[in-house]
Design a protein around this motif. Structure first.
Motif, PDB file in Angstrom:
ATOM      1  N   PHE A 190      37.057  45.063  40.824  1.00 48.60           N
ATOM      2  CA  PHE A 190      37.330  45.567  39.479  1.00 48.60           C
ATOM      3  C   PHE A 190      38.595  44.918  38.899  1.00 48.60           C
ATOM      4  O   PHE A 190      39.578  44.707  39.604  1.00 48.60           O
ATOM      5  N   GLY A 191      38.551  44.590  37.606  1.00 49.81           N
ATOM      6  CA  GLY A 191      39.749  44.169  36.899  1.00 49.81           C
ATOM      7  C   GLY A 191      40.077  42.700  36.958  1.00 49.81           C
ATOM      8  O   GLY A 191      41.090  42.272  36.396  1.00 49.81           O
ATOM      9  N   VAL A 192      39.246  41.897  37.629  1.00 48.97           N
ATOM     10  CA  VAL A 192      39.495  40.462  37.709  1.00 48.97           C
ATOM     11  C   VAL A 192      38.280  39.723  37.157  1.00 48.97           C
ATOM     12  O   VAL A 192      37.280  40.332  36.776  1.00 48.97           O
ATOM     13  N   GLY A 193      38.379  38.394  37.133  1.00 46.67           N
ATOM     14  CA  GLY A 193      37.251  37.556  36.752  1.00 46.67           C
ATOM     15  C   GLY A 193      36.884  36.640  37.899  1.00 46.67           C
ATOM     16  O   GLY A 193      37.413  36.755  39.015  1.00 46.67           O
ATOM     17  N   SER A 194      35.995  35.694  37.620  1.00 44.60           N
ATOM     18  CA  SER A 194      35.554  34.792  38.677  1.00 44.60           C
ATOM     19  C   SER A 194      36.684  33.913  39.205  1.00 44.60           C
ATOM     20  O   SER A 194      36.565  33.313  40.274  1.00 44.60           O
ATOM     21  N   PHE A 195      37.817  33.855  38.474  1.00 43.89           N
ATOM     22  CA  PHE A 195      38.976  33.105  38.976  1.00 43.89           C
ATOM     23  C   PHE A 195      39.444  33.636  40.322  1.00 43.89           C
ATOM     24  O   PHE A 195      40.058  32.906  41.109  1.00 43.89           O
ATOM     25  N   HIS A 196      39.155  34.900  40.613  1.00 43.24           N
ATOM     26  CA  HIS A 196      39.569  35.485  41.890  1.00 43.24           C
ATOM     27  C   HIS A 196      38.759  34.918  43.058  1.00 43.24           C
ATOM     28  O   HIS A 196      39.101  35.148  44.218  1.00 43.24           O
ATOM     29  N   GLN A 197      37.690  34.182  42.751  1.00 43.81           N
ATOM     30  CA  GLN A 197      36.845  33.579  43.793  1.00 43.81           C
ATOM     31  C   GLN A 197      37.094  32.088  43.963  1.00 43.81           C
ATOM     32  O   GLN A 197      36.471  31.456  44.833  1.00 43.81           O
ATOM     33  N   HIS A 198      37.999  31.503  43.182  1.00 48.46           N
ATOM     34  CA  HIS A 198      38.167  30.046  43.222  1.00 48.46           C
ATOM     35  C   HIS A 198      38.546  29.532  44.605  1.00 48.46           C
ATOM     36  O   HIS A 198      38.042  28.499  45.050  1.00 48.46           O
ATOM     37  N   PHE A 211      44.650  53.441  30.866  1.00 49.29           N
ATOM     38  CA  PHE A 211      44.502  51.987  30.863  1.00 49.29           C
ATOM     39  C   PHE A 211      45.852  51.304  30.657  1.00 49.29           C
ATOM     40  O   PHE A 211      46.173  50.317  31.333  1.00 49.29           O
ATOM     41  N   ASP A 212      46.669  51.849  29.746  1.00 52.14           N
ATOM     42  CA  ASP A 212      47.982  51.253  29.501  1.00 52.14           C
ATOM     43  C   ASP A 212      48.899  51.398  30.714  1.00 52.14           C
ATOM     44  O   ASP A 212      49.780  50.573  30.937  1.00 52.14           O
ATOM     45  N   VAL A 213      48.683  52.452  31.501  1.00 53.78           N
ATOM     46  CA  VAL A 213      49.473  52.630  32.720  1.00 53.78           C
ATOM     47  C   VAL A 213      49.081  51.580  33.757  1.00 53.78           C
ATOM     48  O   VAL A 213      49.930  50.872  34.306  1.00 53.78           O
ATOM     49  N   ILE A 214      47.783  51.461  34.034  1.00 60.90           N
ATOM     50  CA  ILE A 214      47.371  50.592  35.143  1.00 60.90           C
ATOM     51  C   ILE A 214      47.515  49.110  34.797  1.00 60.90           C
ATOM     52  O   ILE A 214      47.575  48.271  35.702  1.00 60.90           O
ATOM     53  N   ARG A 215      47.567  48.757  33.503  1.00 60.72           N
ATOM     54  CA  ARG A 215      47.725  47.346  33.159  1.00 60.72           C
ATOM     55  C   ARG A 215      49.182  46.959  32.941  1.00 60.72           C
ATOM     56  O   ARG A 215      49.483  45.807  32.620  1.00 60.72           O
ATOM     57  N   ILE A 258      45.477  39.022  35.880  1.00 59.22           N
ATOM     58  CA  ILE A 258      44.848  40.337  35.733  1.00 59.22           C
ATOM     59  C   ILE A 258      45.273  40.982  34.417  1.00 59.22           C
ATOM     60  O   ILE A 258      44.453  41.544  33.679  1.00 59.22           O
ATOM     61  N   ARG A 259      46.551  40.878  34.104  1.00 60.44           N
ATOM     62  CA  ARG A 259      47.045  41.426  32.843  1.00 60.44           C
ATOM     63  C   ARG A 259      46.329  40.767  31.650  1.00 60.44           C
ATOM     64  O   ARG A 259      45.951  41.439  30.685  1.00 60.44           O
ATOM     65  N   ALA A 260      46.123  39.450  31.726  1.00 63.90           N
ATOM     66  CA  ALA A 260      45.460  38.735  30.634  1.00 63.90           C
ATOM     67  C   ALA A 260      44.040  39.240  30.418  1.00 63.90           C
ATOM     68  O   ALA A 260      43.536  39.239  29.287  1.00 63.90           O
ATOM     69  N   CYS A 261      43.388  39.700  31.485  1.00 62.59           N
ATOM     70  CA  CYS A 261      42.030  40.228  31.364  1.00 62.59           C
ATOM     71  C   CYS A 261      41.982  41.517  30.555  1.00 62.59           C
ATOM     72  O   CYS A 261      40.913  41.928  30.098  1.00 62.59           O
ATOM     73  N   THR A 262      43.128  42.176  30.382  1.00 62.25           N
ATOM     74  CA  THR A 262      43.155  43.474  29.697  1.00 62.25           C
ATOM     75  C   THR A 262      43.490  43.350  28.219  1.00 62.25           C
ATOM     76  O   THR A 262      43.559  44.362  27.519  1.00 62.25           O
ATOM     77  N   GLU A 263      43.733  42.138  27.738  1.00 65.28           N
ATOM     78  CA  GLU A 263      44.224  41.954  26.377  1.00 65.28           C
ATOM     79  C   GLU A 263      43.122  41.974  25.321  1.00 65.28           C
ATOM     80  O   GLU A 263      43.396  41.943  24.133  1.00 65.28           O
TER      81      GLU A 263
END
Length: 411
Positions: A36-44, A188-192, A253-258
């Motif tokens: 949760f919370g990431v993109g495919s970049f976490h699999q690079h 959401f604002d707390v966890i990001r 991860i933060r960028a994914c929440t923008e």
């Protein structure tokens, strides 16, 4: 395009060579599913390491080739995560967001469509290997249960056996009612918050250098359509420029929440129900025909070894037919990685690739039951050493009372 409406971001990685047109080559698809919370970049890192290990194995076998498989590796961003979003989202109020629910069933529908329409439609194989980390393991398990005929094998990397909170009072379909909108926005604002993300990563990872930007994790030319070269993490003095080698995982991860749809998506997930039809453990036990590899970071504070052992025992109970009592012929193994936390695909890509490739290279369940998976091997990642150990079913069956309680609480 999911449901002919939602653009989906995905990546494809493969080794491009001069004999790519060789019809004897067996191109085998692998789909890596994120937490949760990431993109495919976490699999690079894992994508790259699987390709490196595959090339090294094939180079060693040049004189007497025994395996001509070529792996093509897919990574995907779930709708409402990473770079996959409705067109022009407006906090749950745009036309494309109307009645959209970010749920397990919706993500499973997305993944099922992706497997059929993208992966298998462009491949001579009729099955895909699924590898899921965290909630990606949950999704991979339910997806396999629903479509066993499409799955060649299932690998769970510290799979989370639960889904969200399933809060009452709303079914999660947008737009959100006022109370859910307020609660979702505040949480959401707390966890990001960048400090909270860093605290989470410090808990999820054993080695902070694995996520603080000290080491490169991009492809450097791999999978981009040209041959290219792959830059190893040891190049350029480990790319350790005082933590400035690359953007840190926390900032990614933060960028994914923008995205303008982020608050609404998070609220929807909080209120959405688990996958319909079957629980995680029931699904696992009912995988009658699919080989399953459990590959766990041993130092995960949440999906602990006790959770992995419960999954191991559940798999050992599998039956080939619910109306009979014959034991399933499908294989299952449980391997742990010491000095690794919740995300072995990112914290221990070399170790994961060393275990995973022999499993994938095996021709059938009989081979997967016995193929060496690197047990008792010490692997050096750039930021620390990893010890591979296989867990026997006898050890998994001998769970103590505390571990039984803990594993029951998590799912």
């Amino acid at each position: 395009m999911f449901q002919n409406k939602y653009p989906i971001a995905y990546e494809v990685a493969k080794v491009v060579s001069d004999n790519d047109t060789d019809n004897n080559s067996d191109e085998v698809p692998i789909l890596l599913l994120n937490g949760f919370g990431v993109g495919s970049f976490h699999q690079h890192r894992l994508m790259r390491q699987l390709l490196i290990e595959q090339q090294q194995q094939q180079q060693q076998q040049q004189e007497h080739p025994t395996n001509n498989r070529q792996y093509i590796i897919y990574g995907i961003d779930y709708l409402g995560q990473g770079k996959s979003w409705p067109t022009n989202p407006q906090d749950g109020n745009s036309p494309d967001e109307y009645q959209l629910g970010y749920s397990a069933d919706m993500w499973l529908d997305q993944l099922s469509s992706f497997v059929r329409e993208v992966i298998l439609s462009s491949n001579n194989n009729n099955k895909v290997h699924l590898v899921g980390n965290s909630v990606g393991g949950y999704l991979a398990t339910i997806l396999t249960h629903r479509h066993q005929h499409l799955v060649a094998s299932l690998t769970l990397l510290n799979a989370t056996p639960v889904w969200g909170l399933n809060l009452p009072g709303w079914d999660g379909r947008l737009p959100a009612p006022m109370l859910a909108k307020i609660i979702g926005r505040q949480l959401f604002d707390v966890i990001r918050n960048e400090d909270v993300i860093k605290e989470y990563l410090n808990a999820a990872y054993v080695n902070s250098k694995a996520f603080d930007g000290s080491f490169v994790e991009s492809f450097d030319g791999w999978g981009g359509g040209g041959g290219g070269s792959c830059k190893d993490d040891d190049d350029d003095n480990n790319n350790n420029d005082g933590g400035r080698g690359e953007t840190s995982l926390g900032l990614k991860i933060r960028a994914c929440t923008e995205n303008n749809g982020g608050h609404a998506a998070f609220a929807s997930i909080l209120w959405s129900a688990p996958a319909s039809g079957v629980s995680f453990y029931d699904a696992l036990e009912q995988l009658q025909e699919v080989d399953v590899l459990l590959l766990f970071g041993a130092d995960d504070p949440w999906c602990t070894q006790a959770v992995g052992k419960r999954m191991h025992v559940t798999l050992d109970k599998r039956k080939s037919d619910g109306a009979r009592t014959t034991v399933s012929t499908a294989a299952h193994r449980f391997v742990t990685l010491d000095n690794v936390g919740h995300c072995p695909n990112h914290e221990a890509p070399t170790a994961v690739a060393r275990v995973l490739l022999p499993w994938l290279n095996a021709n059938d369940s009989d081979q997967r039951r016995v193929v060496p998976l690197g047990s008792q091997t010490l692997i050096k990642e750039p930021w620390g050493e990893v010890f591979i150990r296989e867990v026997s079913i006898a050890e998994s069956n001998s769970l103590g009372l505390v571990d039984r309680v803990v594993s029951t609480m998590v799912g």
